[in-house]
Write a protein that holds these residues in place. Structure first.
Motif, PDB file in Angstrom:
ATOM      1  N   PRO A 133      73.688  33.461  13.087  1.00 39.66           N
ATOM      2  CA  PRO A 133      74.119  34.173  14.417  1.00 39.66           C
ATOM      3  C   PRO A 133      74.422  35.585  14.341  1.00 39.66           C
ATOM      4  O   PRO A 133      75.237  35.895  13.641  1.00 39.66           O
ATOM      5  CB  PRO A 133      75.091  33.342  14.757  1.00 39.66           C
ATOM      6  CG  PRO A 133      75.184  31.966  14.204  1.00 39.66           C
ATOM      7  CD  PRO A 133      74.660  32.445  12.860  1.00 39.66           C
ATOM      8  N   LEU A 134      73.588  36.606  14.875  1.00 34.38           N
ATOM      9  CA  LEU A 134      73.880  37.813  14.969  1.00 34.38           C
ATOM     10  C   LEU A 134      73.130  38.863  15.866  1.00 34.38           C
ATOM     11  O   LEU A 134      72.102  38.460  16.382  1.00 34.38           O
ATOM     12  CB  LEU A 134      73.294  38.161  13.617  1.00 34.38           C
ATOM     13  CG  LEU A 134      73.008  39.750  13.095  1.00 34.38           C
ATOM     14  CD1 LEU A 134      74.651  40.383  13.053  1.00 34.38           C
ATOM     15  CD2 LEU A 134      72.275  40.020  11.799  1.00 34.38           C
ATOM     16  N   ASP A 135      74.231  39.478  16.412  1.00 31.92           N
ATOM     17  CA  ASP A 135      73.953  40.625  17.349  1.00 31.92           C
ATOM     18  C   ASP A 135      74.284  41.860  16.870  1.00 31.92           C
ATOM     19  O   ASP A 135      75.747  42.288  16.526  1.00 31.92           O
ATOM     20  CB  ASP A 135      74.733  40.264  18.543  1.00 31.92           C
ATOM     21  CG  ASP A 135      74.134  41.492  19.773  1.00 31.92           C
ATOM     22  OD1 ASP A 135      73.756  42.500  19.319  1.00 31.92           O
ATOM     23  OD2 ASP A 135      74.793  41.483  20.825  1.00 31.92           O
ATOM     24  N   VAL A 136      73.305  42.732  16.333  1.00 33.32           N
ATOM     25  CA  VAL A 136      73.667  43.891  15.649  1.00 33.32           C
ATOM     26  C   VAL A 136      74.206  45.010  16.533  1.00 33.32           C
ATOM     27  O   VAL A 136      74.700  46.113  15.844  1.00 33.32           O
ATOM     28  CB  VAL A 136      72.449  44.372  14.830  1.00 33.32           C
ATOM     29  CG1 VAL A 136      71.754  43.588  13.829  1.00 33.32           C
ATOM     30  CG2 VAL A 136      71.391  45.064  15.916  1.00 33.32           C
ATOM     31  N   THR A 137      74.463  44.592  17.472  1.00 30.16           N
ATOM     32  CA  THR A 137      75.005  46.012  18.429  1.00 30.16           C
ATOM     33  C   THR A 137      76.607  45.582  18.571  1.00 30.16           C
ATOM     34  O   THR A 137      77.407  46.207  19.345  1.00 30.16           O
ATOM     35  CB  THR A 137      74.513  45.755  19.875  1.00 30.16           C
ATOM     36  OG1 THR A 137      74.591  44.714  20.399  1.00 30.16           O
ATOM     37  CG2 THR A 137      72.953  46.153  19.701  1.00 30.16           C
ATOM     38  N   LEU A 153      70.942  52.293  24.469  1.00 32.89           N
ATOM     39  CA  LEU A 153      70.809  51.118  23.873  1.00 32.89           C
ATOM     40  C   LEU A 153      69.816  51.052  22.627  1.00 32.89           C
ATOM     41  O   LEU A 153      70.032  50.219  21.725  1.00 32.89           O
ATOM     42  CB  LEU A 153      69.910  49.967  25.116  1.00 32.89           C
ATOM     43  CG  LEU A 153      69.731  48.812  24.422  1.00 32.89           C
ATOM     44  CD1 LEU A 153      70.803  47.906  24.236  1.00 32.89           C
ATOM     45  CD2 LEU A 153      68.921  47.938  25.736  1.00 32.89           C
ATOM     46  N   VAL A 154      68.811  51.584  22.737  1.00 32.44           N
ATOM     47  CA  VAL A 154      67.848  51.876  21.584  1.00 32.44           C
ATOM     48  C   VAL A 154      68.694  52.492  20.361  1.00 32.44           C
ATOM     49  O   VAL A 154      68.344  51.916  19.441  1.00 32.44           O
ATOM     50  CB  VAL A 154      66.354  52.714  21.931  1.00 32.44           C
ATOM     51  CG1 VAL A 154      65.902  52.997  20.923  1.00 32.44           C
ATOM     52  CG2 VAL A 154      65.657  51.999  23.115  1.00 32.44           C
ATOM     53  N   MET A 155      69.506  53.517  20.833  1.00 31.56           N
ATOM     54  CA  MET A 155      70.263  54.135  19.586  1.00 31.56           C
ATOM     55  C   MET A 155      71.150  53.138  19.039  1.00 31.56           C
ATOM     56  O   MET A 155      71.363  53.084  17.723  1.00 31.56           O
ATOM     57  CB  MET A 155      70.599  55.525  20.034  1.00 31.56           C
ATOM     58  CG  MET A 155      69.768  56.515  20.371  1.00 31.56           C
ATOM     59  SD  MET A 155      68.799  56.935  18.987  1.00 31.56           S
ATOM     60  CE  MET A 155      67.845  58.140  19.548  1.00 31.56           C
ATOM     61  N   GLU A 156      72.182  52.489  19.897  1.00 32.81           N
ATOM     62  CA  GLU A 156      72.668  51.478  19.563  1.00 32.81           C
ATOM     63  C   GLU A 156      72.404  50.332  18.629  1.00 32.81           C
ATOM     64  O   GLU A 156      72.812  49.785  17.563  1.00 32.81           O
ATOM     65  CB  GLU A 156      73.418  50.792  20.648  1.00 32.81           C
ATOM     66  CG  GLU A 156      74.501  49.818  20.354  1.00 32.81           C
ATOM     67  CD  GLU A 156      75.709  50.527  19.816  1.00 32.81           C
ATOM     68  OE1 GLU A 156      76.229  49.846  18.896  1.00 32.81           O
ATOM     69  OE2 GLU A 156      76.224  51.471  20.484  1.00 32.81           O
ATOM     70  N   THR A 157      71.010  50.028  18.864  1.00 27.39           N
ATOM     71  CA  THR A 157      70.447  48.764  18.326  1.00 27.39           C
ATOM     72  C   THR A 157      69.756  49.421  16.952  1.00 27.39           C
ATOM     73  O   THR A 157      70.004  48.838  15.828  1.00 27.39           O
ATOM     74  CB  THR A 157      69.271  48.002  19.016  1.00 27.39           C
ATOM     75  OG1 THR A 157      69.784  47.479  20.125  1.00 27.39           O
ATOM     76  CG2 THR A 157      68.787  46.922  18.563  1.00 27.39           C
ATOM     77  N   ASN A 158      68.793  50.281  16.957  1.00 25.19           N
ATOM     78  CA  ASN A 158      68.051  50.685  16.001  1.00 25.19           C
ATOM     79  C   ASN A 158      68.508  51.588  14.839  1.00 25.19           C
ATOM     80  O   ASN A 158      68.001  51.632  13.900  1.00 25.19           O
ATOM     81  CB  ASN A 158      66.810  51.578  16.646  1.00 25.19           C
ATOM     82  CG  ASN A 158      65.877  50.817  17.560  1.00 25.19           C
ATOM     83  OD1 ASN A 158      66.175  49.557  18.039  1.00 25.19           O
ATOM     84  ND2 ASN A 158      64.419  51.245  18.073  1.00 25.19           N
ATOM     85  N   VAL A 211      71.947  49.251  12.388  1.00 23.21           N
ATOM     86  CA  VAL A 211      71.631  49.152  11.011  1.00 23.21           C
ATOM     87  C   VAL A 211      72.908  49.723  10.085  1.00 23.21           C
ATOM     88  O   VAL A 211      73.101  48.970   9.138  1.00 23.21           O
ATOM     89  CB  VAL A 211      70.358  50.136  10.691  1.00 23.21           C
ATOM     90  CG1 VAL A 211      70.148  50.365   9.118  1.00 23.21           C
ATOM     91  CG2 VAL A 211      69.016  49.756  11.346  1.00 23.21           C
ATOM     92  N   ILE A 212      73.305  50.658  10.620  1.00 18.42           N
ATOM     93  CA  ILE A 212      74.787  51.062   9.971  1.00 18.42           C
ATOM     94  C   ILE A 212      75.719  50.118  10.040  1.00 18.42           C
ATOM     95  O   ILE A 212      76.563  49.755   9.061  1.00 18.42           O
ATOM     96  CB  ILE A 212      75.433  52.309  10.556  1.00 18.42           C
ATOM     97  CG1 ILE A 212      74.274  53.515  10.655  1.00 18.42           C
ATOM     98  CG2 ILE A 212      76.478  52.877   9.869  1.00 18.42           C
ATOM     99  CD1 ILE A 212      74.853  54.746  11.447  1.00 18.42           C
ATOM    100  N   ARG A 213      75.791  49.565  11.206  1.00 15.79           N
ATOM    101  CA  ARG A 213      77.014  48.326  11.279  1.00 15.79           C
ATOM    102  C   ARG A 213      76.620  47.084  10.314  1.00 15.79           C
ATOM    103  O   ARG A 213      77.647  46.766   9.678  1.00 15.79           O
ATOM    104  CB  ARG A 213      76.868  47.903  12.784  1.00 15.79           C
ATOM    105  CG  ARG A 213      77.707  46.792  13.215  1.00 15.79           C
ATOM    106  CD  ARG A 213      77.800  46.448  14.625  1.00 15.79           C
ATOM    107  NE  ARG A 213      78.349  47.417  15.574  1.00 15.79           N
ATOM    108  CZ  ARG A 213      77.583  48.172  16.407  1.00 15.79           C
ATOM    109  NH1 ARG A 213      76.394  48.265  16.439  1.00 15.79           N
ATOM    110  NH2 ARG A 213      78.107  49.356  17.011  1.00 15.79           N
ATOM    111  N   MET A 214      75.490  46.744  10.197  1.00 18.45           N
ATOM    112  CA  MET A 214      75.174  45.575   9.653  1.00 18.45           C
ATOM    113  C   MET A 214      75.252  45.870   7.998  1.00 18.45           C
ATOM    114  O   MET A 214      75.540  45.099   7.503  1.00 18.45           O
ATOM    115  CB  MET A 214      73.660  45.097  10.016  1.00 18.45           C
ATOM    116  CG  MET A 214      73.166  43.613   9.503  1.00 18.45           C
ATOM    117  SD  MET A 214      74.586  42.503  10.276  1.00 18.45           S
ATOM    118  CE  MET A 214      74.967  41.703   8.878  1.00 18.45           C
ATOM    119  N   THR A 215      74.577  47.218   7.603  1.00 14.94           N
ATOM    120  CA  THR A 215      74.696  47.378   6.416  1.00 14.94           C
ATOM    121  C   THR A 215      76.055  47.561   5.577  1.00 14.94           C
ATOM    122  O   THR A 215      76.399  47.097   4.791  1.00 14.94           O
ATOM    123  CB  THR A 215      74.076  48.778   6.080  1.00 14.94           C
ATOM    124  OG1 THR A 215      72.462  48.599   6.469  1.00 14.94           O
ATOM    125  CG2 THR A 215      73.988  49.248   4.545  1.00 14.94           C
TER     126      THR A 215
END
Length: 245
Positions: free
Chosen positions: A63-67, A113-118, A122-126
């Motif tokens: 389960p994952l929401d990268v935002t 929204l695009v910047m938050e996700t894309n 990526v920074i958050r998940m990494t």
């Protein structure tokens, strides 16, 4: 409990319930890897896991929401509890932000929204899984970008980079820049961090206007996920080779 007693490679692919992400998961699963299917929607995530397993992949849902900070943290905790490490992270989750995206009429909420996700996703998940990657013998990070993120190509009138874009294209340019900074920071750790351009693939992201299949788009990501020690770091590739920044 750490279930990874057989030494098999463990990967997480974000946005893996469909499209290119699904095909990346399938490609890594075909190598005998244990592959986490990261996705927000529970039904789509579990449908993807079932389909991957039916095809022979050892897939499991994440389960994952990268935002969302808490979601990224929970995903990392799941991996830590189950495996004790992560070998490969493929940051694939992305949104387009709708069309058109003329800068002069841009919807700033859509751009955010695009910047938050894309990018921030990526920074958050990494960062959430970086401690687990440090425990791997051959850690790899693959960030899914696009040729539209290349400033060299965007400024070339002969190159096809689509219409003017205030959100999606710039988000990939920023992702490229951020990826390069990760590569610099982690250059002495053995973690190889690279960018993959899948090409113009037929996906939901572009309204299925693409000319390549998601499976074709996944090829370069699988290649970068399986780089040998001493392989390229901080580079930008499509299936044919390096791309300009």
């Amino acid at each position: 409990m750490n279930e990874n007693t057989n030494g098999r490679t463990v990967a997480l692919v974000t946005g893996a319930n469909k499209g290119i992400g699904y095909e990346i998961a399938a490609g890594l699963g075909a190598l005998g890897w244990q592959v986490g299917v990261g996705a927000r929607d529970e039904r789509r995530r579990e449908d993807a896991v079932r389909a991957l397993r039916a095809g022979g992949a050892d897939a499991f849902g994440v389960p994952l929401d990268v935002t969302d900070d808490d979601s990224a943290t929970a995903a990392a905790e799941l991996l830590a509890e189950r495996f004790g490490r992560l070998d490969v992270l493929v940051n694939n989750a992305a949104v387009a932000g709708g069309w058109s995206q003329q800068p002069s009429t841009a919807d700033l909420a859509a751009v955010r929204l695009v910047m938050e996700t894309n990018v921030l996703g990526v920074i958050r998940m990494t960062n959430a899984v970086l401690p687990l990657l440090r425990r791997s013998a051959a850690p790899r990070i693959v960030n899914m970008s696009s040729a539209v993120g290349s400033l060299t190509l965007q400024s070339d009138p002969e190159a096809f980079t689509g219409p003017a874009s205030a959100a999606y294209g710039p988000s990939k340019t920023l992702l490229n820049a951020v990826t390069l900074q990760y590569a610099k920071e982690l250059s002495d750790t053995g973690i190889l961090v690279n960018l993959a351009c899948p090409g113009y693939c037929d996906t939901d992201l572009n309204g299925h206007r693409g000319t390549r299949t998601p499976a074709q788009g996944a090829v370069i990501a699988v290649r970068l996920a399986t780089l040998p020690a001493g392989g390229p770091n901080g580079q930008f590739f499509n299936e044919d080779g390096p791309l300009p920044w």
